[in-house]
Scaffold this motif. Sequence first.
Motif, PDB file in Angstrom:
ATOM      1  N   LEU A  90       0.835  -1.207   0.000  1.00 59.97           N
ATOM      2  CA  LEU A  90       0.000   0.000   0.000  1.00 59.97           C
ATOM      3  C   LEU A  90       0.869   1.256   0.000  1.00 59.97           C
ATOM      4  O   LEU A  90       0.593   2.223  -0.720  1.00 59.97           O
ATOM      5  CB  LEU A  90      -0.925  -0.020   1.211  1.00 59.97           C
ATOM      6  N   LYS A  91       1.933   1.224   0.777  1.00 58.67           N
ATOM      7  CA  LYS A  91       2.862   2.363   0.809  1.00 58.67           C
ATOM      8  C   LYS A  91       3.515   2.550  -0.556  1.00 58.67           C
ATOM      9  O   LYS A  91       3.628   3.679  -1.064  1.00 58.67           O
ATOM     10  CB  LYS A  91       3.933   2.140   1.884  1.00 58.67           C
ATOM     11  N   ALA A  92       3.928   1.444  -1.171  1.00 54.58           N
ATOM     12  CA  ALA A  92       4.555   1.517  -2.491  1.00 54.58           C
ATOM     13  C   ALA A  92       3.565   2.052  -3.524  1.00 54.58           C
ATOM     14  O   ALA A  92       3.930   2.874  -4.380  1.00 54.58           O
ATOM     15  CB  ALA A  92       5.068   0.138  -2.914  1.00 54.58           C
ATOM     16  N   ALA A  93       2.312   1.621  -3.442  1.00 53.16           N
ATOM     17  CA  ALA A  93       1.288   2.105  -4.377  1.00 53.16           C
ATOM     18  C   ALA A  93       1.063   3.596  -4.176  1.00 53.16           C
ATOM     19  O   ALA A  93       0.872   4.343  -5.160  1.00 53.16           O
ATOM     20  CB  ALA A  93      -0.014   1.333  -4.191  1.00 53.16           C
ATOM     21  N   GLY A  94       1.071   4.063  -2.952  1.00 50.65           N
ATOM     22  CA  GLY A  94       0.914   5.491  -2.671  1.00 50.65           C
ATOM     23  C   GLY A  94       2.072   6.304  -3.229  1.00 50.65           C
ATOM     24  O   GLY A  94       1.870   7.379  -3.809  1.00 50.65           O
ATOM     25  N   GLU A  95       3.290   5.791  -3.060  1.00 54.20           N
ATOM     26  CA  GLU A  95       4.464   6.488  -3.591  1.00 54.20           C
ATOM     27  C   GLU A  95       4.437   6.514  -5.121  1.00 54.20           C
ATOM     28  O   GLU A  95       4.780   7.531  -5.739  1.00 54.20           O
ATOM     29  CB  GLU A  95       5.742   5.814  -3.089  1.00 54.20           C
ATOM     30  N   ARG A  96       4.020   5.389  -5.711  1.00 57.63           N
ATOM     31  CA  ARG A  96       3.908   5.317  -7.170  1.00 57.63           C
ATOM     32  C   ARG A  96       2.864   6.326  -7.669  1.00 57.63           C
ATOM     33  O   ARG A  96       3.075   7.024  -8.646  1.00 57.63           O
ATOM     34  CB  ARG A  96       3.539   3.897  -7.598  1.00 57.63           C
ATOM     35  N   GLU A 117       1.994   9.124  -6.192  1.00 56.76           N
ATOM     36  CA  GLU A 117       2.565  10.473  -6.046  1.00 56.76           C
ATOM     37  C   GLU A 117       3.489  10.814  -7.214  1.00 56.76           C
ATOM     38  O   GLU A 117       3.496  11.946  -7.697  1.00 56.76           O
ATOM     39  CB  GLU A 117       3.327  10.599  -4.720  1.00 56.76           C
ATOM     40  N   ARG A 118       4.264   9.835  -7.667  1.00 59.96           N
ATOM     41  CA  ARG A 118       5.169  10.069  -8.799  1.00 59.96           C
ATOM     42  C   ARG A 118       4.395  10.252 -10.104  1.00 59.96           C
ATOM     43  O   ARG A 118       4.747  11.077 -10.932  1.00 59.96           O
ATOM     44  CB  ARG A 118       6.136   8.888  -8.951  1.00 59.96           C
ATOM     45  N   GLU A 119       3.362   9.424 -10.284  1.00 61.93           N
ATOM     46  CA  GLU A 119       2.641   9.409 -11.558  1.00 61.93           C
ATOM     47  C   GLU A 119       1.502  10.416 -11.624  1.00 61.93           C
ATOM     48  O   GLU A 119       1.002  10.710 -12.725  1.00 61.93           O
ATOM     49  CB  GLU A 119       2.079   8.001 -11.815  1.00 61.93           C
ATOM     50  N   ALA A 120       1.058  10.947 -10.495  1.00 62.44           N
ATOM     51  CA  ALA A 120      -0.106  11.835 -10.458  1.00 62.44           C
ATOM     52  C   ALA A 120      -0.021  13.007 -11.436  1.00 62.44           C
ATOM     53  O   ALA A 120      -1.006  13.307 -12.116  1.00 62.44           O
ATOM     54  CB  ALA A 120      -0.342  12.333  -9.037  1.00 62.44           C
ATOM     55  N   PRO A 121       1.137  13.665 -11.567  1.00 59.36           N
ATOM     56  CA  PRO A 121       1.187  14.816 -12.487  1.00 59.36           C
ATOM     57  C   PRO A 121       0.922  14.430 -13.961  1.00 59.36           C
ATOM     58  O   PRO A 121       0.458  15.264 -14.749  1.00 59.36           O
ATOM     59  CB  PRO A 121       2.606  15.364 -12.328  1.00 59.36           C
ATOM     60  N   THR A 122       1.181  13.184 -14.321  1.00 58.91           N
ATOM     61  CA  THR A 122       1.008  12.781 -15.720  1.00 58.91           C
ATOM     62  C   THR A 122      -0.359  12.153 -15.986  1.00 58.91           C
ATOM     63  O   THR A 122      -0.683  11.876 -17.144  1.00 58.91           O
ATOM     64  CB  THR A 122       2.100  11.767 -16.128  1.00 58.91           C
ATOM     65  N   GLN A 134      -7.013   7.700  -6.667  1.00 55.68           N
ATOM     66  CA  GLN A 134      -7.149   8.195  -5.296  1.00 55.68           C
ATOM     67  C   GLN A 134      -8.229   7.407  -4.553  1.00 55.68           C
ATOM     68  O   GLN A 134      -8.044   7.023  -3.400  1.00 55.68           O
ATOM     69  CB  GLN A 134      -7.506   9.686  -5.281  1.00 55.68           C
ATOM     70  N   LYS A 135      -9.351   7.193  -5.236  1.00 54.91           N
ATOM     71  CA  LYS A 135     -10.440   6.425  -4.632  1.00 54.91           C
ATOM     72  C   LYS A 135      -9.987   5.000  -4.342  1.00 54.91           C
ATOM     73  O   LYS A 135     -10.245   4.459  -3.253  1.00 54.91           O
ATOM     74  CB  LYS A 135     -11.661   6.412  -5.543  1.00 54.91           C
ATOM     75  N   GLN A 136      -9.297   4.400  -5.297  1.00 54.63           N
ATOM     76  CA  GLN A 136      -8.805   3.033  -5.124  1.00 54.63           C
ATOM     77  C   GLN A 136      -7.839   2.959  -3.929  1.00 54.63           C
ATOM     78  O   GLN A 136      -7.934   2.056  -3.092  1.00 54.63           O
ATOM     79  CB  GLN A 136      -8.119   2.559  -6.399  1.00 54.63           C
ATOM     80  N   LEU A 137      -6.909   3.916  -3.839  1.00 51.13           N
ATOM     81  CA  LEU A 137      -5.963   3.945  -2.716  1.00 51.13           C
ATOM     82  C   LEU A 137      -6.685   4.167  -1.385  1.00 51.13           C
ATOM     83  O   LEU A 137      -6.345   3.547  -0.378  1.00 51.13           O
ATOM     84  CB  LEU A 137      -4.911   5.028  -2.924  1.00 51.13           C
ATOM     85  N   GLY A 138      -7.681   5.020  -1.388  1.00 51.21           N
ATOM     86  CA  GLY A 138      -8.465   5.262  -0.171  1.00 51.21           C
ATOM     87  C   GLY A 138      -9.188   4.004   0.284  1.00 51.21           C
ATOM     88  O   GLY A 138      -9.214   3.688   1.480  1.00 51.21           O
TER      89      GLY A 138
END
Length: 169
Positions: A69-75, A77-82, A92-96
């Motif tokens: 889950l932490k790795a998915a959150g970090e991924r 954060e990296r990919e969000a701008p694109t 975001q919903k999936q991570l939540g």
Amino acid sequence: MKYLRRLSPFLLMSALALGGVAHAQDFRVGFVNTDRIFREATTAKAAQAKLEQEFARREKELNELGGSLKAAGERFEREAPTLSESQRLARQKQLGDQERDFQRKRREFQEDLNARKNEELQQVLERANRVVKSVAEAEKYDLILQEAVYINPKHDITDKVIRALNSAR
């Protein structure tokens, strides 16, 4: 009930004082430190090892789930701008949802662990109380305390109880 607990030591001391010095000298008091029993007795250590073994798999799964889950959150954060707005909202919903599921599983794990720990410690305490009673009867104690603000070490019978518990295995 709390009132009686606070009053009981007072009544005990009053009875000793009223009973006279001769009777007070015959009155034997002992003390048992239950925290030490839970830490040092072989039965308590065995109960702890049993719990660790029983819950090791679930704890490992939770740790792995937390790490992914932490790795998915970090991924994210990296990919969000694109990502497009809809993709970002969906992720975001999936991570939540995953975070809530993880928190629920962790809470259930902790509740199950605490319930089992209480069961095991209760068994150790019941066994220890039987040993305390037998030591008290054998050595003619009139009163054994399990909690005290201060206790003179000469009244502490915890070592005797731990030895008796360990030898009774």
